[in-house]
Design a protein around this motif. Structure first.
Motif, short mmCIF file in Angstrom:
data_model
loop_
_atom_site.label_atom_id
_atom_site.label_comp_id
_atom_site.label_asym_id
_atom_site.label_seq_id
_atom_site.Cartn_x
_atom_site.Cartn_y
_atom_site.Cartn_z
N UNK A 149 61.00 28.14 15.73
CA UNK A 149 59.71 27.67 16.28
C UNK A 149 59.18 28.70 17.29
N UNK A 150 60.09 29.22 18.12
CA UNK A 150 59.66 30.24 19.09
C UNK A 150 59.07 31.44 18.36
N UNK A 196 54.23 26.30 29.74
CA UNK A 196 55.33 25.89 30.62
C UNK A 196 55.07 24.49 31.20
N UNK A 197 56.07 23.63 31.10
CA UNK A 197 55.96 22.27 31.65
C UNK A 197 57.01 22.11 32.74
N UNK A 198 56.58 22.12 34.00
CA UNK A 198 57.52 22.05 35.11
C UNK A 198 57.93 20.59 35.32
N UNK A 199 59.23 20.33 35.10
CA UNK A 199 59.71 18.94 35.15
C UNK A 199 60.24 18.55 36.53
N UNK A 200 60.38 19.53 37.44
CA UNK A 200 60.86 19.20 38.78
C UNK A 200 62.14 19.93 39.11
N UNK A 205 53.95 19.90 21.53
CA UNK A 205 53.04 20.77 22.28
C UNK A 205 53.21 20.49 23.78
N UNK A 206 52.61 21.34 24.60
CA UNK A 206 52.67 21.14 26.05
C UNK A 206 52.18 19.75 26.46
N UNK A 207 50.97 19.33 26.01
CA UNK A 207 50.49 17.99 26.40
C UNK A 207 51.44 16.88 25.94
N UNK A 208 52.04 17.05 24.77
CA UNK A 208 52.98 16.03 24.28
C UNK A 208 54.25 15.99 25.13
N UNK A 216 52.07 31.97 21.12
CA UNK A 216 50.64 32.28 21.24
C UNK A 216 49.81 31.57 20.17
N UNK A 217 50.26 30.41 19.68
CA UNK A 217 49.53 29.75 18.60
C UNK A 217 48.17 29.26 19.10
N UNK A 218 47.26 29.11 18.16
CA UNK A 218 45.93 28.62 18.52
C UNK A 218 46.02 27.14 18.86
N UNK A 219 45.10 26.65 19.69
CA UNK A 219 45.11 25.25 20.09
C UNK A 219 46.18 24.99 21.13
N UNK A 220 46.70 23.76 21.16
CA UNK A 220 47.75 23.43 22.14
C UNK A 220 49.02 24.21 21.80
N UNK A 221 49.52 24.94 22.79
CA UNK A 221 50.74 25.72 22.57
C UNK A 221 51.98 24.82 22.62
N UNK A 222 53.07 25.31 22.04
CA UNK A 222 54.35 24.61 22.12
C UNK A 222 54.75 24.48 23.60
N UNK A 223 55.21 23.29 23.98
CA UNK A 223 55.60 23.04 25.38
C UNK A 223 57.05 23.41 25.62
N UNK A 224 57.26 24.16 26.70
CA UNK A 224 58.63 24.53 27.09
C UNK A 224 58.91 23.89 28.44
N UNK A 225 59.71 22.80 28.48
CA UNK A 225 60.04 22.21 29.77
C UNK A 225 60.99 23.10 30.56
#
Ligand SMILES: NC(=O)c1ccc[n+]([C@@H]2O[C@H](COP(=O)([O-])OP(=O)(O)OC[C@H]3O[C@@H](n4cnc5c(N)ncnc54)[C@H](OP(=O)(O)O)[C@@H]3O)[C@@H](O)[C@H]2O)c1
Length: 209
Positions: A136-137, A174-178, A198-201, A142-151
């Protein structure tokens, strides 16, 4: 940035290639540097291969992309040189491959990451790139639209900011989880792990605004 990557397999090689593409200087630390010559030739940028310790010594930040079972030996080798550098930890226990050390980490209720921190106590460890398969990486950067989310999660704010920047440079959201204790929320067995979200998901799944 000068990035040392421990391990040049599916994860290390894939993320390293993306960082070279973003203009970073990458030094792979491996047991058999001569075997990487062909791969480095394909990178077309600034990448080198050498002993594990050299990759750590010359780096501003280090990505661990080694088998989980290798941690005790690798940590003993690099701890002094690593000091309080930023350490991005992508390693995941995979039973039965990773033996008792891996089994014990997976059994922890406080998360896999906290099995690694005692081995590198001064490092500013951020757990990242542990949830998404290398295919997947490779195909979705750099995919178009919502990018893959990496927590990602870590206790040091500066290290977390650096890691988030490097995730973005690689082509992901990047999704910062804390703090590091929150990394258990994207360990194996959670909804986020190996989901291709995706990042939003990922933010929705982790309840992050
Ligand atoms: N594959 C995925 O999609 C994925 C996704 C998320 C997280 N992860 C995690 O990322 C880590 C790496 O996975 P991978 O799939 O990239 O594995 P891999 O393809 O088998 O690559 C592992 C790399 O580590 C090196 N290595 C092995 N033992 C070492 C040691 N003692 N000291 C230094 N280097 C050593 C290997 O090279 P030599 O054996 O030649 O030394 C190889 O370059 C694992 O912890 C895995 O669970 C993987």
């Amino acid at each position: 940035m000068r990035i040392g990557i421990l391990g040049a397999g599916m994860i290390g090689g894939t993320v390293g290639r993306l960082w070279v593409g973003a203009g970073h200087s990458v030094a792979f630390g491996v047991r058999h540097p001569e075997r990487l010559r062909k791969m480095l030739g394909e990178f077309g940028g600034s990448a080198t291969a050498g002993p594990v310790l050299d990759a750590v010594t010359g780096a501003d930040a280090v990505l661990a992309a080694i088998p989980f079972r290798a941690w005790p030996d690798v940590a003993a080798e690099i701890e002094a040189a690593l000091g309080d550098k930023v350490l991005l930890d992508a390693t995941v226990p995979d039973p039965p491959r990773d033996g008792a050390f891996g089994d014990a980490a997976l059994a922890r209720e406080d998360g896999v990451a906290l099995a690694v921190t005692p081995l590198v106590p001064r490092a500013r460890l951020v757990r990242v790139f542990s949830t998404v398969m290398w295919t997947t990486l490779r195909s979705q950067a750099h995919c178009a639209g919502d990018r893959i989310g990496i927590p990602l999660a870590g206790d040091d704010a500066g290290a977390v900011a650096t890691t988030a920047r490097l995730v973005g440079d690689a082509g992901f959201d990047p999704v910062v989880a804390g703090p590091l204790s929150q990394a258990r929320r994207f360990d194996p067995g959670t909804a986020v792990f190996d989901s291709g979200m995706s990042g939003p998901q990922v933010r929705a799944a982790l309840g992050i605004a």
